[in-house]
Structures are given as C-alpha cells and as structure tokens.
Design an enzyme around this catalytic site. Structure first.
Site, PDB file in Angstrom:
ATOM      1  N   GLY A 172      19.208  74.126  30.015  1.00 32.98           N
ATOM      2  CA  GLY A 172      19.684  72.929  29.331  1.00 32.98           C
ATOM      3  C   GLY A 172      20.297  71.926  30.279  1.00 32.98           C
ATOM      4  O   GLY A 172      20.069  70.715  30.162  1.00 32.98           O
ATOM      5  N   ASP A 173      21.084  72.397  31.248  1.00 39.70           N
ATOM      6  CA  ASP A 173      21.693  71.493  32.222  1.00 39.70           C
ATOM      7  C   ASP A 173      20.640  70.821  33.091  1.00 39.70           C
ATOM      8  O   ASP A 173      20.660  69.606  33.306  1.00 39.70           O
ATOM      9  CB  ASP A 173      22.657  72.266  33.120  1.00 39.70           C
ATOM     10  CG  ASP A 173      23.999  72.509  32.455  1.00 39.70           C
ATOM     11  OD1 ASP A 173      24.472  71.634  31.717  1.00 39.70           O
ATOM     12  OD2 ASP A 173      24.583  73.582  32.685  1.00 39.70           O
ATOM     13  N   SER A 174      19.722  71.630  33.610  1.00 43.08           N
ATOM     14  CA  SER A 174      18.730  71.091  34.545  1.00 43.08           C
ATOM     15  C   SER A 174      17.830  70.071  33.881  1.00 43.08           C
ATOM     16  O   SER A 174      17.564  68.992  34.436  1.00 43.08           O
ATOM     17  CB  SER A 174      17.895  72.233  35.123  1.00 43.08           C
ATOM     18  OG  SER A 174      18.705  73.143  35.840  1.00 43.08           O
ATOM     19  N   GLY A 177      19.647  66.878  33.216  1.00 43.31           N
ATOM     20  CA  GLY A 177      19.758  66.103  34.447  1.00 43.31           C
ATOM     21  C   GLY A 177      18.472  65.375  34.786  1.00 43.31           C
ATOM     22  O   GLY A 177      18.487  64.223  35.235  1.00 43.31           O
TER      23      GLY A 177
END
Length: 403
Positions: A172-174, A177
């Site tokens: 989810g973070d990647s 981003g």
C-alpha cells in the site's frame, strides 16, 4: 555536494515533510531522476524509518540508506512562527511539496495549501494519507496494512478457508508513493500550460483499490466476490508454482492460448492443447485443478535449471522462485543496473540496493548518494546557502530548537 547531477527532473526542487514510507517513497522516485529533494525532519524526532529493516548495525537499519538516497536532509520545527516562516521561504523556492500527515495537520500549523499558494502560486502540494483528504474516513489513521484490508486487497491474498495473509512488503505504501509521483508529474505538465499549481490528493486506500483488477466489475455484474487463490491466479490457468525434482519452486505462466500450446509441446503432450477441457482460456479456468496436477507431475521429473531452460527455449514464461541471494547474483538485474551500491557514510561501506526505475535513454536517473546518516546533515547547505541565513542566525535558531 551538488543539488543535482543530471536526470530528467534536474532543476525541479521538492520539499518532503512527513515520515515513513508512502510520501517519502514518492520523493525518492523524483530524486532518482535528478530532482533536488529536501527532506524535513523534526529536531530531536527523526524519521522512524532510520531504524527500520530486518538487519541492524549499531541500532540502525539499512532501509534508510536506500529510502533516503539522493535527498538533502534538514531539521526544522515548522510549528513555531520562526520555523513556519523558514518553511514558507523554502516553499517560495520549490516546485513541489510532498506531505504525509493526517488531513488537517498542515492546516493546524497554518501551512495549508492556501498558505503555501500565497507564498508560491505555482507550487504543487502532494498530500499522501491513509484515506485521502475527503470522505467520512479522512480523519482516520491509515497505514499500509489498514489500507490493503479496507480496499479488499488483503482479502483476496492467501489460501482458501484460511485467514488472509499479510504480504511481506508494505504494498500500500509503495503503490501510493508511485501514484503520488505520477500525480505530481501530471500536475507539473498541467502547470506548464496554466502557470498554476494544484493539490495532488493520494489515499493509500485508493491506491490499493486501483490494483484489484476485475474485482469490482466482477462483483457489480455477476455478484462474484473474488476469493483468495493461494499460489495460483484463480480462473487463469496455468499460472502457478510447481516443484521441480529437487523440491525448488518454479513459476510457470502459460494461460494465453499460444503459450499453453507451447507448454503442451514441451511436456511431450501436444494433444492437451486441443483437449476440450483445456483448449480455451475459459475451459482451462474451469478445469484448473486437473491441469495443475498434470503440470505438477511433469515438473517433478525435471531439475529446476533444466525445467527453466526447456520452457525458455520454446517461449513459455517461467522463472525460478528467487531468494534475496539469488536476486543479488542475478546477471539480468546486474545488466539492468538494478542491484547497485549506495555508499553508507556512517559505516563507510557500500550497501547494495535496488536501482532506478524506469530506464531513460537520454536522461538516465542515478543513485548520486545514499541517505545521509545524521538528521540535519544538510542544514548548512539549505539554510546557509539556499536561504542565505547568517551563521549567527542559524546558531540562534539551533538554540531555540527551531532547526
């Protein structure tokens, strides 16, 4: 240290404020391609990512070496008025601000988009948060694992009749981003026509939902709730992992008709390509279990290297299940400059990490330096050279714990 050293985004200045992964990941992608990224950390409270990772030396992780590469790190408390004004002075000289706080945080500090725009009408504010800037859940705390669950991404991963698994990485973070970097580039293109900045609003939940392929239309039109498929891609066959003779796992993906025909020939069973159970994509999906058993039986009779060589020669997609050790030794990744050294100044060692994606033929991105080991490593460059503060004023601000 120069502000940039070539790359497609040379001359672009980015201010990054906020911790952990998604927003800083977007800034890293821009920095990889030449942007001058200035990362802001709170004095005495550095980004927790400095200590993340599974291997530590002297209480420090090496994720930071890669994650903060190509960035200039400063310390600045933007909450008191002197720090707020210094931040606005940086905004005047910036193209992009990337923040990763809960919605409303910048506004409480009197640094919302209206304030930033008054300082610099052309500035683009990229806001990365768990649920986005709008909607009934905007106020909630949202980490990658929460976003993956909320968007249905976590549910469809794992094995039938077992609890959904956590992916080993913060997907989810990647992906948030990446979407943030994509949105920033789109906003920069729009600014080239209008002369105006805008807000790029990225939610981790939105980013995760965007990855779910046919999950939503399948439910909308057929009331199908997609279920976890274990090691395979459900209803897309063959696309699974199979054990070779020594027990090593090999991925074989031949769900396209032409590739399946090649696989059947390589298996010495060309007649399977015309078998009504397997002749079409839909039929193979309906008879997936039976097909997997046939391929698994064949794979067990071959050494892994032989298996991959045989399939590669006939044009069937396949790969050994690689570990970190395999990746680091892989000639393809080395040829693509995807396993590259980052010189860690604190320990004076070269630390391998992932290279720059994508590859540009004329203005290639590059790892110019690794993440600075100490918070505020570039205070003198940014406050003294870029903003023109005198040493005496810098000393006063340090004493006041503003920088």
């Amino acid at each position: 240290m120069s502000e940039s050293a070539g790359g497609a985004l040379t001359g672009l200045r980015v201010i990054e404020i906020g911790n952990l992964v998604a927003g800083p990941f977007a800034a890293r992608l821009l920095g990889d391609h030449g942007a001058d990224v200035i990362k802001v950390e709170l004095p005495g409270a550095p980004d927790p990512l400095r200590s993340w990772g599974q291997y530590h030396r002297a209480a420090r992780g090496f994720f930071w070496t890669v994650h903060a590469r190509n960035k200039r790190c400063i310390t600045l408390d933007v909450r008191p008025e002197p720090g707020r004004q210094l931040f606005l002075d940086l905004v005047q000289r910036a193209d992009v601000v990337i923040e990763s706080f809960r919605p409303g945080t910048l506004e409480r500090w009197n640094l919302g988009y209206d304030e930033l725009k008054r300082a610099n009408p052309k500035v683009i504010l990229a806001r990365v948060s768990g649920y986005g800037q709008t909607g009934p859940f905007a106020h909630r705390v949202g980490y990658a694992s929460i976003a993956e669950a909320h968007a249905g991404l976590r549910y469809i991963n794992g094995y039938p009749d077992q609890p959904p698994i956590r992916m080993a990485l913060s997907i989810g973070d990647s992906v948030a981003g990446m979407f943030a970097a994509h949105g920033i580039l789109a906003a920069l293109h729009a600014r080239s026509r209008t002369g105006e900045g805008q807000v790029v609003d990225v939610a981790l939940t939105d980013a995760c939902l965007a990855l779910t392929e046919s999950m939503i239309p399948d439910y909308d039109q057929g009331a199908v709730i997609r279920q976890p498929g274990g090691t395979r891609l459900d209803k897309n066959a063959p696309s699974n992992i199979y054990q070779a003779a020594n027990g090593q796992w090999v991925v074989i993906a031949a769900n396209q008709d032409s590739l399946f025909r090649r696989l059947c020939a390589a298996m010495g069973s060309p007649e399977l390509a015309d078998d009504e159970r397997f002749a079409t994509h839909t039929a193979r999906g309906e008879n997936q279990d039976e097909l997997d058993e046939l391929i698994a039986g064949w794979a067990r009779g071959h050494e892994p290297a032989e298996l991959v060589k045989t399939l590669d020669e006939v044009g069937v997609a396949c790969a050994l299940m690689a570990t970190a050790a395999d990746v680091v030794a892989d000639p393809q990744f080395h040829a693509r400059e995807m396993v590259v050294p980052h010189h860690d100044e604190e320990f004076d060692v070269d630390v391998l990490g992932p290279g720059v994606v994508p590859k540009l033929s004329a203005t290639a991105g590059v790892v110019r330096w690794a993440g600075p080991p100490a918070p505020g490593s570039h205070n003198d460059e940014v406050f003294g050279v870029l903003l023109g503060l005198t040493p005496e004023r810098v000393a006063r601000l340090v004493a006041q714990r503003v920088i």
